[in-house]
Design an enzyme around this catalytic site. Sequence first.
Site, PDB file in Angstrom:
ATOM      1  N   PRO A   2       0.649  -0.606  -0.063  1.00 42.22           N
ATOM      2  CA  PRO A   2      -0.025   0.349  -0.075  1.00 42.22           C
ATOM      3  C   PRO A   2       0.840   1.234   0.261  1.00 42.22           C
ATOM      4  O   PRO A   2       1.765   1.632   0.495  1.00 42.22           O
ATOM      5  CB  PRO A   2      -0.779  -0.238   0.811  1.00 42.22           C
ATOM      6  CG  PRO A   2      -0.749  -1.312   1.760  1.00 42.22           C
ATOM      7  CD  PRO A   2       0.564  -1.952   1.160  1.00 42.22           C
ATOM      8  N   GLU A   3       0.736   1.776  -0.814  1.00 44.94           N
ATOM      9  CA  GLU A   3       1.068   3.593  -1.090  1.00 44.94           C
ATOM     10  C   GLU A   3       0.755   4.186  -0.808  1.00 44.94           C
ATOM     11  O   GLU A   3      -0.016   4.015  -0.256  1.00 44.94           O
ATOM     12  CB  GLU A   3       1.992   3.460  -2.628  1.00 44.94           C
ATOM     13  CG  GLU A   3       2.748   2.448  -2.604  1.00 44.94           C
ATOM     14  CD  GLU A   3       4.708   2.644  -2.977  1.00 44.94           C
ATOM     15  OE1 GLU A   3       4.841   3.440  -1.649  1.00 44.94           O
ATOM     16  OE2 GLU A   3       5.212   1.477  -3.484  1.00 44.94           O
ATOM     17  N   HIS A  91      -5.946 -14.696   8.310  1.00 47.30           N
ATOM     18  CA  HIS A  91      -5.307 -12.986   8.401  1.00 47.30           C
ATOM     19  C   HIS A  91      -5.447 -12.029   9.101  1.00 47.30           C
ATOM     20  O   HIS A  91      -5.698 -10.797   8.848  1.00 47.30           O
ATOM     21  CB  HIS A  91      -4.326 -12.606   6.896  1.00 47.30           C
ATOM     22  CG  HIS A  91      -3.490 -14.048   6.707  1.00 47.30           C
ATOM     23  ND1 HIS A  91      -2.486 -14.615   7.152  1.00 47.30           N
ATOM     24  CD2 HIS A  91      -3.863 -14.260   5.685  1.00 47.30           C
ATOM     25  CE1 HIS A  91      -2.371 -15.645   6.389  1.00 47.30           C
ATOM     26  NE2 HIS A  91      -2.524 -15.571   5.109  1.00 47.30           N
ATOM     27  N   ARG A 110       1.348 -10.762   5.692  1.00 46.46           N
ATOM     28  CA  ARG A 110       2.859 -10.724   5.870  1.00 46.46           C
ATOM     29  C   ARG A 110       3.085 -10.127   7.276  1.00 46.46           C
ATOM     30  O   ARG A 110       4.357 -10.234   7.270  1.00 46.46           O
ATOM     31  CB  ARG A 110       3.540 -10.028   4.892  1.00 46.46           C
ATOM     32  CG  ARG A 110       3.201 -10.839   3.330  1.00 46.46           C
ATOM     33  CD  ARG A 110       4.385 -10.451   2.297  1.00 46.46           C
ATOM     34  NE  ARG A 110       5.773 -10.370   2.532  1.00 46.46           N
ATOM     35  CZ  ARG A 110       6.344  -9.577   2.121  1.00 46.46           C
ATOM     36  NH1 ARG A 110       6.182  -9.186   0.699  1.00 46.46           N
ATOM     37  NH2 ARG A 110       7.600  -9.665   2.418  1.00 46.46           N
ATOM     38  N   ARG A 151      23.759  17.811  -1.196  1.00 47.94           N
ATOM     39  CA  ARG A 151      23.982  16.327  -1.568  1.00 47.94           C
ATOM     40  C   ARG A 151      24.088  16.023  -2.727  1.00 47.94           C
ATOM     41  O   ARG A 151      23.855  16.295  -4.005  1.00 47.94           O
ATOM     42  CB  ARG A 151      22.914  16.007  -0.539  1.00 47.94           C
ATOM     43  CG  ARG A 151      22.669  15.753   0.214  1.00 47.94           C
ATOM     44  CD  ARG A 151      21.273  16.036   1.141  1.00 47.94           C
ATOM     45  NE  ARG A 151      21.562  14.287   1.255  1.00 47.94           N
ATOM     46  CZ  ARG A 151      20.628  13.810   2.279  1.00 47.94           C
ATOM     47  NH1 ARG A 151      19.291  14.645   1.670  1.00 47.94           N
ATOM     48  NH2 ARG A 151      20.349  12.589   2.022  1.00 47.94           N
TER      49      ARG A 151
END
Length: 278
Positions: A2-3, A91, A110, A151
Amino acid sequence: MPELPEVETTCRGIEPHILGACVKVVTIRQAQLRWLIPGHLIHELPGLKLLAVDRRSKYILLRFASGVLIIHLGMSGSLRVLLGSEAVQKHDHFDISFSNNVTLRLTDPRRFGAVLWQEGAQEHKLLNSLGPEPLTEAFDINTFLIAAANRKIAVKQFIMDNKVVVGVGNIYAAEALFAAAIHPQAPVNKISKAKFTKLVAAIKYILAVAIERGGTTLKDFVGGDGKPGYFAQELQVYGRKGQSCNVCQQSLQEIRLGQRSTVFCAKCQRLPRGVKLN
Ligand SMILES: [Zn+2]
């Protein structure tokens, strides 16, 4: 995984069903997620009214008067709204049942997700080092330039760093860099202000579109297994290794960057002038 757009869509999907309702019962079937789900929640939450459903980065925040319940979906988690009783599957680790007979169920095969409790008004330590939200004014070209100064890090890893800006996952990073015509390995201190300006706009646009798409599948949060997100046919580079670039027709390349697969067009996405890769 999931983003940010899926998490935002989840918040919008669950909110109308549970906002303002009181918690009736909390059920923990498997406490061992990324961190242990605090057992005291089964005593703490019942009787409390849900005051707000919020999000910070990919953390879903359920706000109560005495604290905030923080939910993270990890690699494989999803939250669903159940309007009646539904058989518990393998789950389904955590439920909150509300007084209006709606149940919020966390499913996470998971178990990299998290359910945490932050007492009082203080911000949880996981949240207070996070960078700006990409869709707010706090994320603009100036915050970007300050973070990039001196950077040499590759730009793709830079925009995926939660301290720079939150919520730009692998898929959205690859797509935004293509839209801004920037090579994923370009060192950030060599990128022009004009290119960075394009990149900021691309990140905002791509995430906004993804959230809008997710918004069209809100009904999936009731009962179904809700998999909203970006439409695959709109992706320009992500998952398209070896296929031809939609702009120049050249074959798209794949490299590994920070252990993540990265697809890009070597012709459209040039390195800054004078930069050579070792
Ligand atoms: Zn191209």
